[in-house]
Design a protein around this motif. Structure first.
Motif, mmCIF file in Angstrom:
data_model
loop_
_atom_site.group_PDB
_atom_site.id
_atom_site.type_symbol
_atom_site.label_atom_id
_atom_site.label_comp_id
_atom_site.label_asym_id
_atom_site.label_seq_id
_atom_site.Cartn_x
_atom_site.Cartn_y
_atom_site.Cartn_z
ATOM 1 N N LEU A 118 0.835 -1.204 0.000
ATOM 2 C CA LEU A 118 0.000 0.000 0.000
ATOM 3 C C LEU A 118 0.873 1.258 0.000
ATOM 4 O O LEU A 118 0.647 2.191 -0.775
ATOM 5 C CB LEU A 118 -0.876 -0.033 1.249
ATOM 6 N N ILE A 119 1.871 1.247 0.859
ATOM 7 C CA ILE A 119 2.749 2.420 0.943
ATOM 8 C C ILE A 119 3.480 2.628 -0.382
ATOM 9 O O ILE A 119 3.586 3.749 -0.888
ATOM 10 C CB ILE A 119 3.784 2.234 2.070
ATOM 11 N N GLU A 120 3.934 1.532 -0.962
ATOM 12 C CA GLU A 120 4.680 1.654 -2.207
ATOM 13 C C GLU A 120 3.799 2.238 -3.302
ATOM 14 O O GLU A 120 4.187 3.167 -4.002
ATOM 15 C CB GLU A 120 5.207 0.269 -2.617
ATOM 16 N N ARG A 121 2.578 1.689 -3.402
ATOM 17 C CA ARG A 121 1.690 2.155 -4.467
ATOM 18 C C ARG A 121 1.247 3.601 -4.249
ATOM 19 O O ARG A 121 1.094 4.360 -5.199
ATOM 20 C CB ARG A 121 0.440 1.259 -4.534
ATOM 21 N N SER A 122 1.017 3.963 -2.976
ATOM 22 C CA SER A 122 0.407 5.272 -2.752
ATOM 23 C C SER A 122 1.437 6.380 -2.633
ATOM 24 O O SER A 122 1.132 7.536 -2.919
ATOM 25 C CB SER A 122 -0.467 5.239 -1.498
ATOM 26 N N VAL A 123 2.643 6.069 -2.197
ATOM 27 C CA VAL A 123 3.605 7.149 -1.973
ATOM 28 C C VAL A 123 4.925 6.925 -2.717
ATOM 29 O O VAL A 123 5.329 7.737 -3.548
ATOM 30 C CB VAL A 123 3.900 7.314 -0.460
ATOM 31 N N ILE A 124 5.555 5.820 -2.404
ATOM 32 C CA ILE A 124 6.951 5.672 -2.821
ATOM 33 C C ILE A 124 7.124 5.670 -4.328
ATOM 34 O O ILE A 124 8.094 6.217 -4.853
ATOM 35 C CB ILE A 124 7.547 4.403 -2.189
ATOM 36 N N GLN A 125 6.163 5.096 -5.050
ATOM 37 C CA GLN A 125 6.348 5.027 -6.501
ATOM 38 C C GLN A 125 6.414 6.409 -7.139
ATOM 39 O O GLN A 125 6.967 6.560 -8.214
ATOM 40 C CB GLN A 125 5.245 4.184 -7.134
ATOM 41 N N PHE A 126 5.857 7.396 -6.452
ATOM 42 C CA PHE A 126 5.901 8.745 -7.029
ATOM 43 C C PHE A 126 7.200 9.461 -6.695
ATOM 44 O O PHE A 126 7.418 10.580 -7.136
ATOM 45 C CB PHE A 126 4.723 9.566 -6.529
ATOM 46 N N LEU A 127 8.022 8.850 -5.871
ATOM 47 C CA LEU A 127 9.238 9.532 -5.429
ATOM 48 C C LEU A 127 10.483 8.821 -5.922
ATOM 49 O O LEU A 127 11.542 8.895 -5.309
ATOM 50 C CB LEU A 127 9.251 9.603 -3.900
ATOM 51 N N LYS A 128 10.351 8.118 -7.042
ATOM 52 C CA LYS A 128 11.484 7.353 -7.545
ATOM 53 C C LYS A 128 12.671 8.248 -7.842
ATOM 54 O O LYS A 128 12.529 9.327 -8.394
ATOM 55 C CB LYS A 128 11.086 6.621 -8.819
ATOM 56 N N GLY A 129 13.836 7.804 -7.458
ATOM 57 C CA GLY A 129 15.037 8.568 -7.771
ATOM 58 C C GLY A 129 15.199 9.811 -6.923
ATOM 59 O O GLY A 129 16.045 10.651 -7.210
ATOM 60 N N ARG A 130 14.367 9.951 -5.888
ATOM 61 C CA ARG A 130 14.537 11.104 -4.992
ATOM 62 C C ARG A 130 14.649 10.572 -3.569
ATOM 63 O O ARG A 130 13.714 10.662 -2.777
ATOM 64 C CB ARG A 130 13.344 12.050 -5.128
ATOM 65 N N PRO A 131 15.827 10.034 -3.245
ATOM 66 C CA PRO A 131 15.958 9.316 -1.971
ATOM 67 C C PRO A 131 15.637 10.162 -0.748
ATOM 68 O O PRO A 131 15.013 9.682 0.183
ATOM 69 C CB PRO A 131 17.429 8.872 -1.960
ATOM 70 N N ALA A 180 10.924 21.788 4.697
ATOM 71 C CA ALA A 180 10.253 21.209 3.535
ATOM 72 C C ALA A 180 8.922 21.902 3.289
ATOM 73 O O ALA A 180 8.565 22.198 2.147
ATOM 74 C CB ALA A 180 10.041 19.722 3.747
ATOM 75 N N ILE A 181 8.192 22.176 4.369
ATOM 76 C CA ILE A 181 6.880 22.801 4.198
ATOM 77 C C ILE A 181 7.013 24.240 3.754
ATOM 78 O O ILE A 181 6.317 24.707 2.866
ATOM 79 C CB ILE A 181 6.074 22.687 5.501
ATOM 80 N N GLY A 182 7.950 24.939 4.372
ATOM 81 C CA GLY A 182 8.118 26.335 3.997
ATOM 82 C C GLY A 182 8.628 26.458 2.573
ATOM 83 O O GLY A 182 8.214 27.330 1.820
ATOM 84 N N LEU A 210 2.321 14.601 2.305
ATOM 85 C CA LEU A 210 1.699 15.483 1.327
ATOM 86 C C LEU A 210 2.695 16.467 0.741
ATOM 87 O O LEU A 210 2.723 16.695 -0.465
ATOM 88 C CB LEU A 210 0.528 16.228 1.972
ATOM 89 N N VAL A 211 3.495 17.040 1.622
ATOM 90 C CA VAL A 211 4.417 18.057 1.115
ATOM 91 C C VAL A 211 5.410 17.453 0.132
ATOM 92 O O VAL A 211 5.651 18.008 -0.932
ATOM 93 C CB VAL A 211 5.145 18.751 2.285
ATOM 94 N N THR A 212 5.953 16.291 0.482
ATOM 95 C CA THR A 212 6.941 15.713 -0.442
ATOM 96 C C THR A 212 6.285 15.293 -1.750
ATOM 97 O O THR A 212 6.888 15.394 -2.810
ATOM 98 C CB THR A 212 7.654 14.498 0.174
ATOM 99 N N LEU A 213 5.035 14.826 -1.647
ATOM 100 C CA LEU A 213 4.377 14.375 -2.874
ATOM 101 C C LEU A 213 3.872 15.543 -3.709
ATOM 102 O O LEU A 213 4.029 15.564 -4.928
ATOM 103 C CB LEU A 213 3.201 13.459 -2.538
ATOM 104 N N LEU A 214 3.215 16.497 -3.042
ATOM 105 C CA LEU A 214 2.480 17.509 -3.796
ATOM 106 C C LEU A 214 3.143 18.880 -3.830
ATOM 107 O O LEU A 214 2.897 19.670 -4.727
ATOM 108 C CB LEU A 214 1.068 17.664 -3.206
ATOM 109 N N LEU A 215 3.940 19.169 -2.810
ATOM 110 C CA LEU A 215 4.494 20.517 -2.733
ATOM 111 C C LEU A 215 6.014 20.481 -2.645
ATOM 112 O O LEU A 215 6.586 20.922 -1.656
ATOM 113 C CB LEU A 215 3.987 21.211 -1.466
ATOM 114 N N PRO A 216 6.677 19.967 -3.670
ATOM 115 C CA PRO A 216 8.132 19.825 -3.545
ATOM 116 C C PRO A 216 8.835 21.154 -3.279
ATOM 117 O O PRO A 216 9.931 21.170 -2.750
ATOM 118 C CB PRO A 216 8.561 19.215 -4.875
ATOM 119 N N LYS A 217 8.185 22.252 -3.630
ATOM 120 C CA LYS A 217 8.836 23.542 -3.372
ATOM 121 C C LYS A 217 8.279 24.224 -2.137
ATOM 122 O O LYS A 217 8.607 25.380 -1.853
ATOM 123 C CB LYS A 217 8.678 24.459 -4.575
ATOM 124 N N GLY A 218 7.399 23.541 -1.424
ATOM 125 C CA GLY A 218 6.889 24.103 -0.187
ATOM 126 C C GLY A 218 5.851 25.195 -0.401
ATOM 127 O O GLY A 218 5.454 25.493 -1.534
#
Ligand SMILES: Nc1ncnc2c1ncn2[C@@H]1O[C@H](COP(=O)(O)OP(=O)(O)OP(=O)(O)O)[C@@H](O)[C@H]1O
Ligand SMILES: [Mg+2]
Lengths: 267, 537, 373
Positions: free
Chosen positions: B323-336, C299-301, C341-349
């Motif tokens: 679940l975590i992989e599908r919902s979050v991690i897959q969107f952050l590939k290459g950004r450790p 990150a948020i800012g 949310l911030v890392t996924l949606l708001l990479p620039k804060g």
């Protein structure tokens, strides 16, 4: 005496001693990766001010050779000298660059988050210590230099754009520009025309030929017509050592080369 | 203590005196009992001694009750009873001879056979002697061990008697020690030297104590014997050290296998996939809570709960991982670094979730019967079963995983995707699916680690946090992407920790290991067994 | 009006202006207005604001290394705490014989542990000057040594992050021990006064707030100078292509060490300003989660912009105060959710959101803009 100078590592003051006309010495250099010899007892001398082409099949060790000169890879054995007296194996990458060896990578790498102008600014030949960088302001001469280079590489328009937004070819040019800004004694250029159009290739050829003389230039290229158009001396690498060296005509008629390289190509 | 010793001495003295006279010898248990009500504090020990001589099953039980103060006699006819007070206030009155419950007698009609402290300790000794003749060899072994503390408790004759009869080799060994200690206490250097010969390399703590005392006693032992005593002590000390090393290594390996279990999941997600999962510890926590829930749901299957929990925890943590992989991690590939932050957020959420659902307090996970207990290899070295099982279990998990990655199709795909995603995709490997499955696998193994942890530590919301740094260090120390490295590094760190602990204390040991690792990473950023080649750069 | 707005054109001017206005307002409202006034700012609020500004300074230091140089430190809490402990030691010594045990030389916890002399590392701790030196030196030295070791051997990325986390974790364990001589579990607390001024008095609190604001402004100004200098560009170049920077001739390790050390000193100063305002420093400040929280402020800012870090610290800290007061359990959910949310949606804060919003607004109401002109 000469040995000592390089150990002290005061790199800004180190000027390669080229009284014998040779600027790069590589003697008996070997590099192995897990037993595989990428360079095998290689001997190569680059003369001051010459334009040298390096050719060889994929995996012949051309990039590895540049890695050794620029300090990225440490050889298992051998001697690499800049001029007569500077032992490059004792210096790190930054010191080697400051001593006057510039490099363009096979895969273009520029500072993507900085503007084209800033990319050139950072590459300028000057004191690269922290203290100096904190207070540094460009003087008129340096500004002129940058302008001139921008014109040479045809990026005057994009000067304030981010380098990351440039096209592949433009990045190639920017990288060449960065090399020019550093005013190195030796330029190592790895596959400069990969991905360039015909006209751009010609322009690159022109540029590189014009640089020779004042600088020493080592070019690695697979594009044989490009090599033919610029080459005076060509060195053929094969399985990590020098197979043949000479003018294009000599090389083409060299029996060994015919057998292993051109021969293979023609079949 | 001295008083006690004197009393014993006195008692034995009396016994010794009475021996040739055979003054107090009884035909049978019944006749002996008649003497009990008449005995006073002075004659009672003698009487009991005589009773102990009788070959009768009831003697042991009489002694037990006597030492608890539960033996009474009827004033009128001197009949003897056990009076056992019940929880409801009534008393259970039992006839000593027949062993039957007597209904028509009131406690008030009875008076107690009084004992003193010293008599009671005398009884304990007599019982030890009795036990030495018990049919059950385990009881005999214990009795013999106890006897080592004070060998004067048994007469030479009886010891010799016992020795000829003894069949069990462990008991016989102890009997030899007892005999040797007895010899040692004699004033004959030849006998003493011979005795020391058989005491050599015995690990019984009592033997060592006697020898330590003897080494101080310059009067009794000649210099020659003294030297021999010293040598014997030294060899015993050597043996003990050897076993304490062995014990440290065992503890270290068991800690190492916990680390291994905690780290191999990470070795897959981080090492093979290159995804840094800060919620890894929480995957373990979920595994531990799964165990708890299973024990709550099937309270009568506690013995099997762990066996059920292992696959269940694998599934729970594995699914959460997917679940975590599908919902979050897959969107952050290459950004450790972003992955690190996002998964850290997930770890906070999971912790709080557990806090809300179960309570912030630690939950009790029961250890099944078969996990408790230990295997006493010798007096100074025992192996607890739970640690032993954990070592074995972690190795099984490790090798299964290794084989799985090497041999299975998924394993091949995982490695292909890890090395070159685009190329793998071009070869029509479904990289998304592989990612999810790999991440699920790593998380599932973390869940299994959680089941194991539930047997060792408190199960609470912070369970995972305690292990995350350790697990990362294990993976990094071993060399990222190298499962063998993870094994070696987990075991090394475990053993190192346990060897440091006695010297520095547990907190300092942890600190030293941490600091040491920080230094190590600096020296060898790629770990003990670095991956080689250009792909690394 | 237009001239006035022009004062806020650049980020520096904006931060300067807003900080100045807030500080001035708080000072006046707290000092002059009657407590029942609607606009009054209580002593409690002054201290709370002061605390937020310390966090902002801390966020600035994290942003400097993470946003500009790509060094994700999960151990900046350690530098903050070290600065705090340096200040705490000084304040502890100021208590003198007013402690529970009335011992003029030894802090209470040492008397409690039956120590009879001050440990050597407490020497000089009663001097204000020495304290200031230590606030800079303790975190600075640790960062320098750590940096030299890590950056020289080219440890980077997540490895470095985990190493920093291990560092603060080790310190956490160490400071929990009574034998360390820093008050163990309870840390240092029960402070009485600073430079002779009572820490309880409103005017001291107000002064501390003002000092914090000034220091924050100063730090912002210096950081801004640094990131806009050539050195700042180099640092960014190192962030994006460290290898390449080496081949251009920059000794990247020394740049990183210098930046990391400077940033640690800023964090230490933030800690030193924080302690007298909250009145306690304990090993909890070393806990890895604290360091992670700082990262989320940035990150948020919006990392890579200095004012973004400040905005993030203020917004998240305020939200935390609010949340923990209304429903404490929800805070960790919220914080965790924010990370994701911030890392996924708001990479620039949040700060990165601003230009997008402005563009949107212009799309929606192009006319109003023209009319205004
Ligand atoms: N870090 C490394 N680890 C393992 N092998 C390496 C490494 N670097 C180079 N090699 C091997 O050394 C050989 C020489 O590589 P090199 O890159 O120098 O070839 P090249 O002449 O530049 O080839 P191309 O023309 O394709 O660029 C290759 O076979 C390569 O696989
Ligand atoms: Mg190449």
């Amino acid at each position: 005496m000469k040995q000592q100078a390089s150990v002290m590592g005061a790199t800004e003051n180190l000027v390669p001693d080229t009284r014998h006309g040779v600027i790069l010495y590589m003697e008996n250099v070997s590099v192995s990766f897990d037993g595989f010899k990428a360079l095998n007892d290689l001997n190569l001398y680059i003369n001051d001010g010459e334009l040298r082409c390096l050719i060889g099949a994929n995996g012949a060790g051309k990039t590895t050779l540049m890695d050794v000169i620029t300090g990225k890879t440490r050889p298992d054995q051998g001697k690499v000298n800049f001029g007569q007296q500077i032992d490059l194996l004792k210096l790190n990458e930054a010191e080697i660059a400051q001593a006057g060896i510039g490099r363009k990578f096979q895969k273009p790498t520029v500072f993507e988050a900085l503007s084209v102008y800033e990319n050139l600014y950072l590459s300028l030949k000057m004191d690269k210590g922290i203290w100096c960088s904190l207070w540094h302001k460009l003087n008129g001469e340096q500004k002129d230099d940058i302008e001139r280079i921008l014109a040479t590489i045809g990026l005057t328009e994009q000067r304030h754009g981010l380098a990351g937004n440039l096209s592949h070819g433009q990045k190639q040019w920017l990288e060449i520009g960065m090399l020019l800004a550093a005013k190195p004694r030796v330029l190592l250029v790895d596959e400069p025309v990969a991905g360039m159009t015909l006209q751009e290739t010609e322009r690159t050829a022109e540029l590189l030929t014009s640089l020779a003389g004042e600088h020493s230039v080592v070019v690695v290229e697979h594009d044989m017509s490009f090599v033919r158009s610029i080459a005076r001396t060509v060195t053929v690498l094969h399985q990590g050592s020098v197979l043949a060296e000479g003018t294009m005509a000599q090389i083409q008629s060299h029996p060994d080369v015919k057998r292993v390289y051109l021969g293979e190509e023609s079949t | 203590m001295i008083l006690f010793a004197r009393l014993i001495f006195l008692m034995l003295f009396i016994v010794a005196l009475s021996w040739p006279l055979k003054a107090a010898e009884f035909e049978n248990f019944e006749t002996a009992l008649t003497a009990l009500p008449e005995a006073n504090f002075k004659s009672l020990p003698e009487l009991l001694e005589a009773i102990a001589e009788l070959d009768d099953q009831r003697v042991s039980s009489l002694f037990t009750h006597l030492s608890k103060g539960e033996v009474y006699f009827q004033k009128s006819d001197k009949q003897v009873f056990y009076v056992v007070d019940q929880a409801d206030g009534t008393a259970n009155i039992v006839d000593v001879i027949s062993g039957e419950v007597v209904q028509d007698i009131n406690k008030n009609q009875l008076s107690k056979v009084k004992t003193t402290n010293s008599i009671r300790s005398g009884i304990a000794q007599l019982q030890a002697q009795l036990n030495l003749n018990h049919q059950d060899s385990a009881i005999r072994l214990n009795a013999a061990r106890e006897m080592l503390a004070d060998v004067t408790r048994i007469s030479d004759k009886r010891l010799a008697d016992r020795q000829t009869k003894e069949e069990n080799s462990a008991v016989a060994d102890i009997l030899i020690l007892i005999a040797a200690l007895k010899e040692l206490s004699k004033e004959d250097s030849a006998a003493q030297l011979a005795a020391l010969e058989s005491l050599d390399s015995s690990l019984e703590p009592d033997v060592r104590q006697v020898l330590v005392a003897a080494s101080q006693d310059k009067e009794r032992y000649s210099p020659e014997v003294q030297i021999k005593i010293k040598a014997t002590l030294a060899s015993i000390e050597n043996q003990r050290n050897l076993y304490s090393y062995a014990e440290n290594i065992f503890f270290g390996l068991s800690l190492g296998s916990v680390l291994l279990l905690a780290a191999i999941g990470l070795a897959i997600t981080f090492g093979v996939m290159g995804v840094i999962n800060m919620a890894h510890g929480e995957m373990m926590m979920l595994g531990a809570y799964t165990t708890y829930v299973i024990q709550q749901c099937f309270p009568n299957l506690i013995e099997y709960s762990l066996l059920i929990a292992i696959p269940a925890a694998f599934l729970v943590s594995g699914l959460v991982g997917v679940l975590i992989e599908r919902s979050v991690i897959q969107f952050l590939k290459g950004r450790p670094l972003e992955t690190l932050l996002a998964t850290f957020g997930i770890s906070l959420i999971l912790q709080q979730l557990v806090r809300t659902v179960f309570s912030p307090l630690n939950r009790q996970v029961i250890a099944p019967e078969w996990m408790s207990g230990s295997w006493q290899i010798n007096p100074v070295f025992s192996v607890t079963f739970n640690r032993l099982y954990i070592i074995i279990f972690s190795l099984i998990v490790f090798f299964m995983l290794l084989i799985f990655l090497k041999k299975s199709a998924l394993g091949l795909h995982v490695r292909a995707v890890a090395q070159n995603r685009d190329m793998a995709r071009a070869l029509s490997i479904r990289s998304n699916w592989v990612d999810a499955a790999t991440f699920g696998l790593g998380s599932g193994i973390a869940g299994i680690a959680g089941v194991v942890l539930s047997q060792l530590t408190n199960v609470g919301p912070n369970l995972g946090q305690a292990y995350i740094i350790d697990s990362f260090l294990v993976v990094v120390f071993g060399g990222v992407g190298n499962l063998w490295g993870t094994l070696v590094s987990a075991m090394t760190l475990g053993v190192l920790n346990k060897f440091l602990e006695p010297i520095t204390g547990p907190v300092m040991a942890t600190i030293i290991v941490l600091v040491g690792l920080v230094f190590f990473i600096q020296k060898r950023p790629m770990g003990l067994f670095p991956q080689k080649g250009r792909a690394v750069e | 009006m237009k001239n006035f707005m022009a004062l806020f054109a650049t980020p520096v001017q904006r931060v300067t202006g807003i900080l100045a206005i807030v500080t001035l307002y708080v000072t006046l409202a707290n000092g002059l207005l009657p407590p029942d006034s609607f606009l009054y700012v209580s002593d409690y609020s002054v201290t709370l604001l002061g605390k937020y500004l310390c966090y902002a300074l801390l966020a600035l230091s994290v942003d400097l290394v993470w946003g500009y140089c790509g060094i994700l430190s999960l151990g900046h809490g350690a530098f903050f705490a070290l600065g705090g402990y340096a200040m705490g030691m000084y304040l502890m010594r100021q208590i003198g014989d007013r402690g529970v045990y009335g011992n003029a030389d030894l802090p209470d916890f040492m008397v409690f542990l039956n120590w009879d002399v001050l440990p050597w590392f407490w020497a000089g701790s009663d001097s204000f000057i020495w304290m200031v030196v230590m606030v800079v030196l303790a975190p600075g030295l640790l960062a320098y040594i750590f940096g030299v070791m890590a950056f020289r051997s080219r440890v980077s990325g997540v490895y470095l992050s985990i190493m920093t986390q291990a560092m603060t974790y080790a310190l956490l364990l160490a400071f929990f021990r009574n034998e360390m001589g820093f008050g163990g579990n309870n840390g240092l607390t029960d402070f009485k006064d600073i430079l002779g001024y009572s820490l309880q008095s409103g005017s001291t609190r107000l002064s501390l707030f003002i000092i914090t604001a000034v220091v924050l402004w100063l730090a912002f100004f210096i950081c801004n100078r640094i990131v806009n200098s050539k050195a700042g560009k180099i640092v960014m170049a190192i962030r994006d292509a460290e290898n390449r920077s080496r081949f251009v001739g920059y000794n990247t390790a020394s740049y990183k060490v210098a930046l990391f050390t400077f940033s640690a000193v800023l964090a230490g100063i933030a800690g030193a300003l924080y302690v007298p305002q909250v009145g306690i420093i304990n090993p909890g400040e070393f806990s890895p989660i604290n360091s992670i929280e700082m990262v989320i402020w940035v990150a948020i800012g919006g990392r890579g912009t200095l004012y973004g870090a400040i905005v993030g610290a203020l917004v998240v800290s305020y939200a935390k105060t609010r949340f923990t007061a209304i429903m404490p359990e929800a805070w960790l959910f919220a914080l965790g959710g924010l990370f994701v949310l911030v890392t996924l949606l708001l990479p620039k804060g949040l700060v990165g959101l601003w230009p997008t919003l402005k563009a949107k607004a212009q799309q929606l109401w192009p006319k109003t803009k023209e009319q205004a002109l």
